[in-house]
Design an enzyme around this catalytic site. Structure first.
Site, PDB file in Angstrom:
ATOM      1  N   PHE A 152       0.808  -1.230   0.000  1.00 26.99           N
ATOM      2  CA  PHE A 152       0.000   0.000   0.000  1.00 26.99           C
ATOM      3  C   PHE A 152       0.840   1.278   0.000  1.00 26.99           C
ATOM      4  O   PHE A 152       0.339   2.347  -0.319  1.00 26.99           O
ATOM      5  CB  PHE A 152      -0.943   0.009   1.224  1.00 26.99           C
ATOM      6  CG  PHE A 152      -0.262   0.389   2.519  1.00 26.99           C
ATOM      7  CD1 PHE A 152      -0.016   1.726   2.831  1.00 26.99           C
ATOM      8  CD2 PHE A 152       0.159  -0.577   3.425  1.00 26.99           C
ATOM      9  CE1 PHE A 152       0.623   2.089   4.010  1.00 26.99           C
ATOM     10  CE2 PHE A 152       0.799  -0.221   4.603  1.00 26.99           C
ATOM     11  CZ  PHE A 152       1.038   1.115   4.894  1.00 26.99           C
ATOM     12  N   GLU A 179      -4.974  -3.950  -2.192  1.00 28.87           N
ATOM     13  CA  GLU A 179      -6.420  -3.705  -2.112  1.00 28.87           C
ATOM     14  C   GLU A 179      -6.719  -2.414  -1.348  1.00 28.87           C
ATOM     15  O   GLU A 179      -7.825  -1.893  -1.405  1.00 28.87           O
ATOM     16  CB  GLU A 179      -7.137  -4.906  -1.482  1.00 28.87           C
ATOM     17  CG  GLU A 179      -6.739  -5.255  -0.046  1.00 28.87           C
ATOM     18  CD  GLU A 179      -5.501  -6.157   0.056  1.00 28.87           C
ATOM     19  OE1 GLU A 179      -4.587  -6.024  -0.780  1.00 28.87           O
ATOM     20  OE2 GLU A 179      -5.452  -6.971   0.996  1.00 28.87           O
ATOM     21  N   CYS A 284       9.720   1.607   3.415  1.00 36.60           N
ATOM     22  CA  CYS A 284      10.654   0.525   3.740  1.00 36.60           C
ATOM     23  C   CYS A 284      12.077   1.057   3.874  1.00 36.60           C
ATOM     24  O   CYS A 284      12.955   0.354   4.341  1.00 36.60           O
ATOM     25  CB  CYS A 284      10.601  -0.558   2.681  1.00 36.60           C
ATOM     26  SG  CYS A 284      11.169   0.042   1.101  1.00 36.60           S
ATOM     27  N   GLU A 386       8.629  -4.374  13.030  1.00 39.68           N
ATOM     28  CA  GLU A 386       8.574  -3.290  12.053  1.00 39.68           C
ATOM     29  C   GLU A 386       7.331  -2.462  12.378  1.00 39.68           C
ATOM     30  O   GLU A 386       6.200  -2.927  12.183  1.00 39.68           O
ATOM     31  CB  GLU A 386       8.480  -3.844  10.624  1.00 39.68           C
ATOM     32  CG  GLU A 386       8.552  -2.736   9.598  1.00 39.68           C
ATOM     33  CD  GLU A 386       8.344  -3.200   8.152  1.00 39.68           C
ATOM     34  OE1 GLU A 386       7.694  -4.227   7.923  1.00 39.68           O
ATOM     35  OE2 GLU A 386       8.843  -2.486   7.260  1.00 39.68           O
TER      36      GLU A 386
HETATM   37  P1  NAD Z   1       1.466  -6.665   2.979  1.00 41.33           P
HETATM   38  O1  NAD Z   1       2.503  -7.729   3.015  1.00 41.33           O
HETATM   39  O2  NAD Z   1       0.386  -6.699   3.978  1.00 41.33           O
HETATM   40  O3  NAD Z   1       0.714  -6.687   1.546  1.00 41.33           O
HETATM   41  C1  NAD Z   1       1.439  -6.686   0.334  1.00 41.33           C
HETATM   42  C2  NAD Z   1       0.641  -7.438  -0.716  1.00 41.33           C
HETATM   43  O4  NAD Z   1       0.473  -8.785  -0.279  1.00 41.33           O
HETATM   44  C3  NAD Z   1      -0.743  -6.865  -0.967  1.00 41.33           C
HETATM   45  O5  NAD Z   1      -0.985  -6.819  -2.352  1.00 41.33           O
HETATM   46  C4  NAD Z   1      -1.671  -7.833  -0.261  1.00 41.33           C
HETATM   47  O6  NAD Z   1      -2.900  -7.985  -0.910  1.00 41.33           O
HETATM   48  C5  NAD Z   1      -0.903  -9.147  -0.297  1.00 41.33           C
HETATM   49  N1  NAD Z   1      -1.168  -9.969   0.901  1.00 41.33           N
HETATM   50  C6  NAD Z   1      -1.394  -9.530   2.166  1.00 41.33           C
HETATM   51  N2  NAD Z   1      -1.583 -10.580   2.994  1.00 41.33           N
HETATM   52  C7  NAD Z   1      -1.464 -11.683   2.236  1.00 41.33           C
HETATM   53  C8  NAD Z   1      -1.542 -13.089   2.521  1.00 41.33           C
HETATM   54  N3  NAD Z   1      -1.782 -13.539   3.756  1.00 41.33           N
HETATM   55  N4  NAD Z   1      -1.340 -13.959   1.512  1.00 41.33           N
HETATM   56  C9  NAD Z   1      -1.091 -13.522   0.268  1.00 41.33           C
HETATM   57  N5  NAD Z   1      -1.014 -12.205  -0.064  1.00 41.33           N
HETATM   58  C10 NAD Z   1      -1.189 -11.305   0.909  1.00 41.33           C
HETATM   59  O7  NAD Z   1       2.236  -5.275   2.987  1.00 41.33           O
HETATM   60  P2  NAD Z   1       1.625  -3.814   3.118  1.00 41.33           P
HETATM   61  O8  NAD Z   1       1.125  -3.613   4.512  1.00 41.33           O
HETATM   62  O9  NAD Z   1       0.708  -3.529   1.987  1.00 41.33           O
HETATM   63  O10 NAD Z   1       2.940  -2.923   2.871  1.00 41.33           O
HETATM   64  C11 NAD Z   1       3.851  -2.588   3.887  1.00 41.33           C
HETATM   65  C12 NAD Z   1       5.010  -3.552   3.914  1.00 41.33           C
HETATM   66  O11 NAD Z   1       5.698  -3.557   2.663  1.00 41.33           O
HETATM   67  C13 NAD Z   1       6.066  -3.164   4.944  1.00 41.33           C
HETATM   68  O12 NAD Z   1       6.502  -4.321   5.591  1.00 41.33           O
HETATM   69  C14 NAD Z   1       7.176  -2.553   4.110  1.00 41.33           C
HETATM   70  O13 NAD Z   1       8.454  -2.604   4.707  1.00 41.33           O
HETATM   71  C15 NAD Z   1       7.097  -3.384   2.885  1.00 41.33           C
HETATM   72  N6  NAD Z   1       7.715  -2.730   1.736  1.00 41.33           N
HETATM   73  C16 NAD Z   1       8.915  -3.201   1.312  1.00 41.33           C
HETATM   74  C17 NAD Z   1       9.548  -2.596   0.256  1.00 41.33           C
HETATM   75  C18 NAD Z   1      10.871  -3.112  -0.235  1.00 41.33           C
HETATM   76  O14 NAD Z   1      11.273  -2.755  -1.313  1.00 41.33           O
HETATM   77  N7  NAD Z   1      11.564  -3.942   0.509  1.00 41.33           N
HETATM   78  C19 NAD Z   1       8.955  -1.501  -0.390  1.00 41.33           C
HETATM   79  C20 NAD Z   1       7.716  -1.052   0.064  1.00 41.33           C
HETATM   80  C21 NAD Z   1       7.104  -1.682   1.140  1.00 41.33           C
END
Ligand code: NAD
Length: 497
Positions: A152, A179, A284, A386
């Site tokens: 997100f 989403e 991140c 985190e």
């Molecule tokens: P998230 O892991 O909750 O969701 C990311 C994606 O995974 C979404 O599209 C979501 O629909 C899907 N998802 C969520 N739960 C799932 C499940 N149980 N099974 C399968 N798919 C699932 O992450 P978020 O809250 O949207 O974003 C924040 C996180 O992203 C933080 O941990 C941040 O550090 C990380 N992030 C990392 C980078 C990087 O380059 N390393 C960059 C941006 C964000």
């Protein structure tokens, strides 16, 4: 409540509003209002997208790279024309300030600019006479249908890390945006269609776990790019490779910023503030722990508290002066406040405290004020989890060695930075720190389109990272051809001798 914005699927060049499935709300976090409903689609929709992408692939693969790049170039021009509108879309669905949203769109656009160089980036290598009369050369070909699943926190940039380069390389793409923030991707896809992208080359499906699981298991999909939290990143990597896919999977982070006693006080205080509280800490690359080395705590901390306490927190879509916006949801705001309280219970001292913030112009917004926690110790909750919110730990250490050792105990390895005037200290830090993105007198060593975003350890699962030449390698497979030509029979113009 105003009228909800549409959240259609984009499959095979057609826009379809879904009905009859469960939905999840998209909020404007600045005011706490629902602005759209994301349909939570399942395997049937993913299958539809796979068919459309597979149908489009042969023709798109045969389209000369320079023609593919031309479409991206048109898209770049359209995105520049719609830049302010896109930034507002990011702000509206995410809550970050307009300046931050502009940065989000700009970094994304740079990925399109980089992908416009596909004709050069895709060039192979060749060597004459690998043995006498034998030549060798390599070419790069696309994989087929590939997919991207995004988080997100960067509604424009992270999807644009993926699909422009993937399609520039000749693949067709299925994007499943978060989403929580699907709207900016939808608008960018509309502009891509206007730029002349053929039907099926880019497809958008919506959903959560069910849609992701269908992507992970669908036999048509050859590769998956993922960015999100570490537990999901690990799950995506393991499940994706178990189903025979190539996977690059970027996870969460806990980034350390070291402040040496010789650091410039003003610049390190500002750098720390921007790093920890930019995008309300939902980055991140945000610094979550400042390590004040020796006397740095006495000089930099007061300057930090001074700049942090002046941060204007507000509803980003209606207060152009706001320097920090809301976090993504009420639930997340409550979680962040809970972690601050837990750290306080463990002995941390809040120098600024964001738990009780009131934003009178937007009383229902999801706000947490910038929080600096002093005297944090390894093992406390905000050091382990985190937080992904506007919370900065301050740990005090005696020397550079101890600080590097502490930073290297982190299971993550996304980024780390040092503020110092000493070239020797900076060199030592760069050499020893266990992180993929390193900043020297820069609080956020932000990923740029032309370099790979090189997270380490639990911040990345896979081999080839997103962006830069590694991105090109990820979205292509190589073919090496070894060639020998003979002279054929009498009358040949060549001698066999
Ligand atoms: P998230 O892991 O909750 O969701 C990311 C994606 O995974 C979404 O599209 C979501 O629909 C899907 N998802 C969520 N739960 C799932 C499940 N149980 N099974 C399968 N798919 C699932 O992450 P978020 O809250 O949207 O974003 C924040 C996180 O992203 C933080 O941990 C941040 O550090 C990380 N992030 C990392 C980078 C990087 O380059 N390393 C960059 C941006 C964000």
């Amino acid at each position: 409540m105003s009228k909800l914005l549409p959240c259609p699927l984009f499959i095979g060049g057609e826009w379809t509003n879904v009905s009859g499935v469960a939905t999840t709300p998209v909020h404007n976090p600045s005011i706490g209002e629902v602005i759209a409903e994301t349909p939570l689609c399942g395997p049937d929709v993913v299958d539809q997208a796979c068919r459309a992408a597979a149908e489009a692939f042969p023709k798109w693969m045969e389209t000369p790279p320079v023609e593919r790049a031309r479409v991206l170039f048109k898209l770049k021009v359209l995105l520049e024309d719609h830049f302010d509108e896109l930034a507002l879309s990011v702000t509206r669905e995410h809550g970050k300030t307009l300046a931050e949203a502009r940065g989000d769109v700009r970094r994304g656009l740079e990925n399109i600019e980089y992908a416009c160089g596909a004709p050069s980036l895709l060039m192979g290598e060749s060597l004459e006479n690998v043995a006498r009369g034998i030549d060798c050369d390599s070419i790069r070909q696309p994989l087929g249908v590939v997919a991207g699943i995004t988080p997100f926190n960067f509604p424009a940039m992270v999807p644009l890390w993926m699909w422009p380069m993937a399609i520039a390389c000749g693949n067709t793409f299925i994007l499943k945006p978060s989403e929580k923030v699907p709207l900016t991707s939808i608008r960018i896809a509309e502009l891509a269609q206007k730029a002349g992208l053929p039907p099926g080359v880019l497809n958008i499906v919506h959903g959560g776990r069910e849609a992701v699981d269908a992507i992970l298991r669908h036999p048509t999909i050859k590769a998956i790019s993922f960015v999100g939290s570490t537990p999901i990143a690990k799950y995506i990597y393991e499940t994706g490779i178990a189903h025979g896919k190539r996977v690059q999977s970027a996870g969460g982070a806990k980034n350390f910023v070291l402040i040496m006693p010789d650091a410039d006080v003003g610049n390190s205080a500002t750098g720390l503030m921007e790093s920890a509280f930019g995008c309300a800490g939902e980055r991140c690359m945000a610094s979550s722990t400042a390590v004040a080395i020796g006397k740095a705590a006495d000089t930099v901390l007061p300057a930090l508290v001074d700049v942090v306490s002046k941060i204007r927190v507000g509803p980003a879509d209606r207060d152009p002066q706001a320097q920090m916006g809301a976090v993504i949801s009420r639930q997340h705001a409550d979680r962040v406040c809970g972690l601050i309280s837990q750290a306080e219970g463990e002995g941390a001292k809040p120098l600024t405290d964001g738990r009780s913030i009131k934003v009178s112009s937007a009383p229902n917004g999801f706000f947490v004020g910038p929080t600096v926690l002093d005297h944090v110790k390894p093992g406390m909750v905000t050091m382990k989890e985190e937080v992904f919110g506007p919370v900065l730990n301050v740990v005090r250490m005696e020397d550079l060695d101890a600080a590097i050792e502490l930073a290297n105990t982190s299971p993550y390895g996304n980024g780390a930075a040092i503020f110092t005037r000493s070239g020797k200290a900076a060199r030592e830090f760069r050499h020893r720190i266990q992180a993929g993105m390193v900043g020297v007198n820069i609080g956020v060593p932000a990923p740029m389109a032309f370099f790979p975003f090189s997270g380490w350890h639990a911040s990345f699962f896979g081999d080839l990272h997103v962006q830069g030449r590694e991105g090109v390698a990820f979205y292509t497979q190589q073919k090496v051809t070894t060639t020998r030509w003979f002279s054929y029979g009498e009358g040949s113009i060549w001698s066999d001798k």
